[in-house]
Write an enzyme that holds these catalytic residues in place. Sequence first.
Site, PDB file in Angstrom:
ATOM      1  CB  SER A 147      -0.764   0.122   1.549  1.00 25.79           C
ATOM      2  OG  SER A 147      -1.496   1.260   1.442  1.00 25.79           O
ATOM      3  CE1 TYR A 160      -3.934  -2.227   5.314  1.00 30.08           C
ATOM      4  CE2 TYR A 160      -3.116   0.030   4.627  1.00 30.08           C
ATOM      5  CZ  TYR A 160      -3.542  -1.485   4.401  1.00 30.08           C
ATOM      6  OH  TYR A 160      -3.910  -1.622   2.918  1.00 30.08           O
TER       7      TYR A 160
HETATM    8  N1  LIG Z   1      -8.539  -1.065  -1.156  1.00 35.34           N
HETATM    9  C1  LIG Z   1      -7.768  -0.336  -1.094  1.00 35.34           C
HETATM   10  O1  LIG Z   1      -7.856   0.709  -0.924  1.00 35.34           O
HETATM   11  C2  LIG Z   1      -6.262  -0.862  -0.735  1.00 35.34           C
HETATM   12  C3  LIG Z   1      -5.177   0.009  -0.829  1.00 35.34           C
HETATM   13  C4  LIG Z   1      -3.990  -0.606  -0.541  1.00 35.34           C
HETATM   14  C5  LIG Z   1      -3.708  -1.934  -0.413  1.00 35.34           C
HETATM   15  N2  LIG Z   1      -4.653  -2.982  -0.178  1.00 35.34           N
HETATM   16  C6  LIG Z   1      -4.513  -4.191   0.114  1.00 35.34           C
HETATM   17  O2  LIG Z   1      -5.123  -5.089  -0.953  1.00 35.34           O
HETATM   18  C7  LIG Z   1      -5.419  -6.159  -0.159  1.00 35.34           C
HETATM   19  C8  LIG Z   1      -7.036  -6.571  -0.917  1.00 35.34           C
HETATM   20  O3  LIG Z   1      -7.608  -5.842   0.125  1.00 35.34           O
HETATM   21  P1  LIG Z   1      -9.144  -5.182  -0.605  1.00 35.34           P
HETATM   22  O4  LIG Z   1      -9.499  -3.918  -0.425  1.00 35.34           O
HETATM   23  O5  LIG Z   1      -9.417  -6.425  -1.517  1.00 35.34           O
HETATM   24  O6  LIG Z   1     -10.022  -5.801   0.917  1.00 35.34           O
HETATM   25  P2  LIG Z   1     -11.011  -6.775   1.201  1.00 35.34           P
HETATM   26  O7  LIG Z   1     -12.067  -6.817   0.281  1.00 35.34           O
HETATM   27  O8  LIG Z   1     -11.500  -6.726   2.572  1.00 35.34           O
HETATM   28  O9  LIG Z   1     -10.427  -8.251   0.883  1.00 35.34           O
HETATM   29  C9  LIG Z   1      -9.269  -8.825   2.028  1.00 35.34           C
HETATM   30  C10 LIG Z   1      -9.383 -10.063   1.955  1.00 35.34           C
HETATM   31  O10 LIG Z   1      -8.499 -10.592   2.842  1.00 35.34           O
HETATM   32  C11 LIG Z   1      -9.027 -11.698   3.357  1.00 35.34           C
HETATM   33  N3  LIG Z   1      -8.382 -12.198   4.607  1.00 35.34           N
HETATM   34  C12 LIG Z   1      -8.293 -11.498   5.808  1.00 35.34           C
HETATM   35  N4  LIG Z   1      -7.925 -11.919   6.710  1.00 35.34           N
HETATM   36  C13 LIG Z   1      -7.403 -13.305   6.315  1.00 35.34           C
HETATM   37  C14 LIG Z   1      -6.605 -14.284   6.863  1.00 35.34           C
HETATM   38  N5  LIG Z   1      -6.334 -14.374   8.118  1.00 35.34           N
HETATM   39  N6  LIG Z   1      -6.397 -15.276   6.014  1.00 35.34           N
HETATM   40  C15 LIG Z   1      -6.647 -15.344   4.728  1.00 35.34           C
HETATM   41  N7  LIG Z   1      -7.210 -14.380   4.334  1.00 35.34           N
HETATM   42  C16 LIG Z   1      -7.821 -13.330   5.034  1.00 35.34           C
HETATM   43  C17 LIG Z   1     -10.464 -11.705   3.403  1.00 35.34           C
HETATM   44  O11 LIG Z   1     -10.925 -13.062   2.696  1.00 35.34           O
HETATM   45  P3  LIG Z   1     -11.829 -14.082   3.344  1.00 35.34           P
HETATM   46  O12 LIG Z   1     -12.646 -13.208   4.542  1.00 35.34           O
HETATM   47  O13 LIG Z   1     -12.564 -14.551   2.310  1.00 35.34           O
HETATM   48  O14 LIG Z   1     -10.902 -15.108   4.294  1.00 35.34           O
HETATM   49  C18 LIG Z   1     -10.909 -10.580   2.348  1.00 35.34           C
HETATM   50  O15 LIG Z   1     -11.441 -11.078   1.568  1.00 35.34           O
HETATM   51  C19 LIG Z   1      -5.253  -6.000   1.098  1.00 35.34           C
HETATM   52  O16 LIG Z   1      -3.849  -6.674   1.460  1.00 35.34           O
HETATM   53  C20 LIG Z   1      -5.207  -4.643   1.368  1.00 35.34           C
HETATM   54  O17 LIG Z   1      -4.443  -3.982   2.405  1.00 35.34           O
HETATM   55  C21 LIG Z   1      -6.121  -2.419  -0.480  1.00 35.34           C
END
Ligand SMILES: NC(=O)c1ccc[n+]([C@@H]2O[C@H](COP(=O)([O-])OP(=O)(O)OC[C@H]3O[C@@H](n4cnc5c(N)ncnc54)[C@H](OP(=O)(O)O)[C@@H]3O)[C@@H](O)[C@H]2O)c1
Length: 256
Positions: A147, A160
């Site tokens: 990120s 984070y």
């Molecule tokens: N959205 C943004 O603006 C943004 C920006 C920068 C970086 N990111 C990064 O991008 C990645 C995806 O984020 P997203 O925005 O798509 O969020 P999201 O929709 O909340 O997806 C995150 C996924 O991580 C999984 N997860 C959480 N804890 C876990 C665990 N202990 N073991 C396995 N899976 C786990 C969950 O899947 P289950 O509940 O199905 O297990 C969830 O679907 C993250 O690493 C986030 O930090 C996001």
Amino acid sequence: MTVKAEPFDLSGKVAMVTGAAGGLGQCFAKTLSAAGASVVLCSRDRDRPELVRLANDLAGAERLAMDVVSHASVEQAFEVLDEKGIQVDILVNNAGVAISGRAQALSDADWNAVVDTNLRGAWTVSQQLAKRLIEQSRPGSIVNIASILGLQPSKGTAPYAVSKAGLIQMTRALALEWARFNIRVNALSPGYIETDINREFLQSDTAAAHIKRIPTRRVGVAEDLAGPILLLASAAGEHMTGSNLVVDGGHSCASL
Ligand SMILES: NC(=O)c1ccc[n+]([C@@H]2O[C@H](COP(=O)([O-])OP(=O)(O)OC[C@H]3O[C@@H](n4cnc5c(N)ncnc54)[C@H](OP(=O)(O)O)[C@@H]3O)[C@@H](O)[C@H]2O)c1
């Protein structure tokens, strides 16, 4: 000079995406599948409806239960693939959580949940894959979803931001160690992209102020990451390892 005819083609490759049912995870899985890869879709709950729907949409997709915080769960997930004869070539360490709050108010449990998932989780999954790739003398590509907060913190995001900074440095450390085994390790650092992880925050006044500072004046959409993930995962990015690709509409050029 020889130019590869299909540098982004992933036919014959197997790509694993952790947290595949989430907003970005689904986009990564669809992109890699469209480029020809067979995808292994991981979630803590392999029967999660979003995961089942995604698997039904993508030819040859496998659903796999994996909690990245649990070493035993990660090990078991790889053993399931070993038994099925599925060898992973590409790993997207996408599973992540965010817990926000003033640093003085967050608990040890908050810290552990964020750092264990975002940093140690990616370490454990990468290690399980690398052991196999090294043993089988096969090349691989690992992409860690970090990120822009890993480069520059903003208030209320301490665990984070620290976890993502650690992930960027872990990317470099593993790239350094595993280059000799033909395993590339890169990070992809998105700016704000609306998903479940930040939907509430993005509707707040604080977020409105942040968005004004993004040079492109918009929050990203998951599809903005399709080209970048493909570059890092495929032969098009063959000479890239240890890099951190920032995809944020220029947000990190301004103050966060
Ligand atoms: N959205 C943004 O603006 C943004 C920006 C920068 C970086 N990111 C990064 O991008 C990645 C995806 O984020 P997203 O925005 O798509 O969020 P999201 O929709 O909340 O997806 C995150 C996924 O991580 C999984 N997860 C959480 N804890 C876990 C665990 N202990 N073991 C396995 N899976 C786990 C969950 O899947 P289950 O509940 O199905 O297990 C969830 O679907 C993250 O690493 C986030 O930090 C996001």
